[in-house]
Design an enzyme around this catalytic site. Sequence first.
Site, PDB file in Angstrom:
ATOM      1  N   SER A  61       6.953   0.060 -14.651  1.00  0.00           N
ATOM      2  CA  SER A  61       7.606  -1.263 -13.841  1.00  0.00           C
ATOM      3  C   SER A  61       8.832  -1.499 -14.224  1.00  0.00           C
ATOM      4  O   SER A  61       9.081  -1.057 -15.445  1.00  0.00           O
ATOM      5  CB  SER A  61       6.665  -2.117 -13.812  1.00  0.00           C
ATOM      6  OG  SER A  61       7.112  -3.387 -13.291  1.00  0.00           O
TER       7      SER A  61
ATOM      8  N   TYR B 232       1.835  -7.596 -19.247  1.00  0.00           N
ATOM      9  CA  TYR B 232       1.875  -6.396 -18.146  1.00  0.00           C
ATOM     10  C   TYR B 232       3.210  -5.928 -18.427  1.00  0.00           C
ATOM     11  O   TYR B 232       3.120  -4.650 -18.843  1.00  0.00           O
ATOM     12  CB  TYR B 232       1.980  -7.039 -17.027  1.00  0.00           C
ATOM     13  CG  TYR B 232       2.276  -6.195 -15.760  1.00  0.00           C
ATOM     14  CD1 TYR B 232       1.409  -5.042 -15.152  1.00  0.00           C
ATOM     15  CD2 TYR B 232       3.560  -5.928 -15.199  1.00  0.00           C
ATOM     16  CE1 TYR B 232       1.622  -4.336 -14.136  1.00  0.00           C
ATOM     17  CE2 TYR B 232       3.972  -5.190 -14.135  1.00  0.00           C
ATOM     18  CZ  TYR B 232       3.045  -4.355 -13.837  1.00  0.00           C
ATOM     19  OH  TYR B 232       3.263  -3.490 -12.830  1.00  0.00           O
TER      20      TYR B 232
HETATM   21  N1  LIG Z   1       3.261  -2.860  -5.873  1.00  0.00           N
HETATM   22  C1  LIG Z   1       4.446  -3.157  -6.758  1.00  0.00           C
HETATM   23  O1  LIG Z   1       5.434  -3.911  -6.319  1.00  0.00           O
HETATM   24  C2  LIG Z   1       4.571  -2.461  -8.119  1.00  0.00           C
HETATM   25  C3  LIG Z   1       6.007  -2.710  -8.597  1.00  0.00           C
HETATM   26  C4  LIG Z   1       5.945  -2.011  -9.964  1.00  0.00           C
HETATM   27  C5  LIG Z   1       4.949  -1.376 -10.515  1.00  0.00           C
HETATM   28  N2  LIG Z   1       3.910  -1.192 -10.001  1.00  0.00           N
HETATM   29  C6  LIG Z   1       2.716  -0.508 -10.496  1.00  0.00           C
HETATM   30  O2  LIG Z   1       2.223   0.485  -9.801  1.00  0.00           O
HETATM   31  C7  LIG Z   1       0.793   0.949  -9.809  1.00  0.00           C
HETATM   32  C8  LIG Z   1       0.003   0.843  -8.526  1.00  0.00           C
HETATM   33  O3  LIG Z   1       0.034  -0.516  -8.164  1.00  0.00           O
HETATM   34  P1  LIG Z   1      -0.194  -1.081  -6.536  1.00  0.00           P
HETATM   35  O4  LIG Z   1       0.748  -1.995  -6.361  1.00  0.00           O
HETATM   36  O5  LIG Z   1      -0.395   0.181  -5.839  1.00  0.00           O
HETATM   37  O6  LIG Z   1      -1.474  -1.813  -6.709  1.00  0.00           O
HETATM   38  P2  LIG Z   1      -2.957  -1.907  -6.231  1.00  0.00           P
HETATM   39  O7  LIG Z   1      -3.630  -2.955  -6.933  1.00  0.00           O
HETATM   40  O8  LIG Z   1      -2.787  -1.754  -4.803  1.00  0.00           O
HETATM   41  O9  LIG Z   1      -3.684  -0.325  -6.772  1.00  0.00           O
HETATM   42  C9  LIG Z   1      -4.054  -0.244  -8.016  1.00  0.00           C
HETATM   43  C10 LIG Z   1      -5.424   0.414  -8.026  1.00  0.00           C
HETATM   44  O10 LIG Z   1      -5.908   0.743  -9.396  1.00  0.00           O
HETATM   45  C11 LIG Z   1      -7.343   0.407  -9.483  1.00  0.00           C
HETATM   46  N3  LIG Z   1      -7.549  -0.125 -10.726  1.00  0.00           N
HETATM   47  C12 LIG Z   1      -7.471  -1.170 -11.447  1.00  0.00           C
HETATM   48  N4  LIG Z   1      -7.921  -1.143 -12.556  1.00  0.00           N
HETATM   49  C13 LIG Z   1      -8.522  -0.042 -12.515  1.00  0.00           C
HETATM   50  C14 LIG Z   1      -9.157   0.678 -13.808  1.00  0.00           C
HETATM   51  N5  LIG Z   1      -9.485   0.116 -14.986  1.00  0.00           N
HETATM   52  N6  LIG Z   1      -9.462   2.046 -13.603  1.00  0.00           N
HETATM   53  C15 LIG Z   1      -9.152   2.665 -12.430  1.00  0.00           C
HETATM   54  N7  LIG Z   1      -8.575   2.152 -11.318  1.00  0.00           N
HETATM   55  C16 LIG Z   1      -8.280   0.768 -11.633  1.00  0.00           C
HETATM   56  C17 LIG Z   1      -7.601  -0.705  -8.331  1.00  0.00           C
HETATM   57  O11 LIG Z   1      -8.846  -0.748  -7.776  1.00  0.00           O
HETATM   58  C18 LIG Z   1      -6.423  -0.369  -7.292  1.00  0.00           C
HETATM   59  O12 LIG Z   1      -7.096   0.375  -6.289  1.00  0.00           O
HETATM   60  C19 LIG Z   1       0.508   0.110 -10.776  1.00  0.00           C
HETATM   61  O13 LIG Z   1       0.642   0.666 -12.065  1.00  0.00           O
HETATM   62  C20 LIG Z   1       1.395  -0.885 -10.774  1.00  0.00           C
HETATM   63  O14 LIG Z   1       1.679  -1.523 -12.223  1.00  0.00           O
HETATM   64  C21 LIG Z   1       3.606  -1.785  -8.818  1.00  0.00           C
END
Ligand SMILES: NC(=O)c1ccc[n+]([C@@H]2O[C@H](COP(=O)([O-])OP(=O)(O)OC[C@H]3O[C@@H](n4cnc5c(N)ncnc54)[C@H](O)[C@@H]3O)[C@@H](O)[C@H]2O)c1
Length: 269
Positions: free
Chosen positions: A149, A162
């Site tokens: 991120s 985080y």
């Molecule tokens: N959406 C954003 O703006 C953003 C920005 C920067 C980075 N990210 C990163 O992108 C990735 C996905 O995020 P997202 O926004 O799609 O979030 P999201 O919450 O939609 O998806 C995350 C998924 O991970 C699963 N999860 C949580 N804990 C878990 C575990 N212990 N084992 C297995 N699965 C688990 C959740 O059930 C969920 O389906 C993450 O690594 C997040 O840090 C997201």
Amino acid sequence: MGRAVRFARRTALVTGAGSGIGRACARRLAAEGATVTVADIDPAAAAETAELIVKEGGAARPVTGDVSVEDDVRAMVETAAGDGGRLDVLHSNAAVLSREVYGRDLDLTEMDVEVWDRTLAVDLRGAMLCVKHAVPRMGAGAAIVNTTSVSALVGDTDHAAYGAAKAALISFTRYVATMYGRRGIRCNAVAPALVLTEAARRAMTPERLAEKAAERLLPDPCEPEDVAALVAFLASSEARCITGQTIVIDGGTLAHRPEHAIRQAREAG
Ligand SMILES: NC(=O)c1ccc[n+]([C@@H]2O[C@H](COP(=O)([O-])OP(=O)(O)OC[C@H]3O[C@@H](n4cnc5c(N)ncnc54)[C@H](O)[C@@H]3O)[C@@H](O)[C@H]2O)c1
């Protein structure tokens, strides 16, 4: 002209694929021919993504598990490697973004140490366990992509656990690239800023969206499919000369001095 099919006869494991970015990545890899194992801690979410992929004509199987638990990760990799025993693509994408953990990753002087530990267990140890069990199933040409991120690259007034976990993931990406590069296994990371997943759309107020727009250089926000396109590129042989890198995907948010965004916002009134 149709889309390239870069993953025919390839196997892929995507963690956190039950929603958001992971779901978009799983769909993209499957649309390009991969047999995708959709891993998530939420069984219904994993099943929904897998069903969606199958409906779209792709090959997918769901697996439920927690990436911080070694036995669960072993089972995810075994499912993904399937009968052939080979894993071609690992996308370590799961992170704990729940209200109970991410939502309490606030002022360090008041932080419950369990919030810190759970964040690092899922966001960092999870990626390590995936590599530990995936690499023995990988051969030359295999690729690992970690989701980090922009929070790894800049400070903020909250979410230190985080940010620290995601920063460690950048270093971890370089170590994995270095350890296994001679075997032809690549490892890279993607670092998104705000990505408009369904959860992000729900959480963002119009004011916050306007702030984010003012920080970006480009007019449009990033969608999960934009990250999926980058992940698919990094996982494909088109990126065969790229390893150990973290690619920022943020619409230019970190590419300029803050004064630029402040001036722009002032000029826009
Ligand atoms: N959406 C954003 O703006 C953003 C920005 C920067 C980075 N990210 C990163 O992108 C990735 C996905 O995020 P997202 O926004 O799609 O979030 P999201 O919450 O939609 O998806 C995350 C998924 O991970 C699963 N999860 C949580 N804990 C878990 C575990 N212990 N084992 C297995 N699965 C688990 C959740 O059930 C969920 O389906 C993450 O690594 C997040 O840090 C997201």
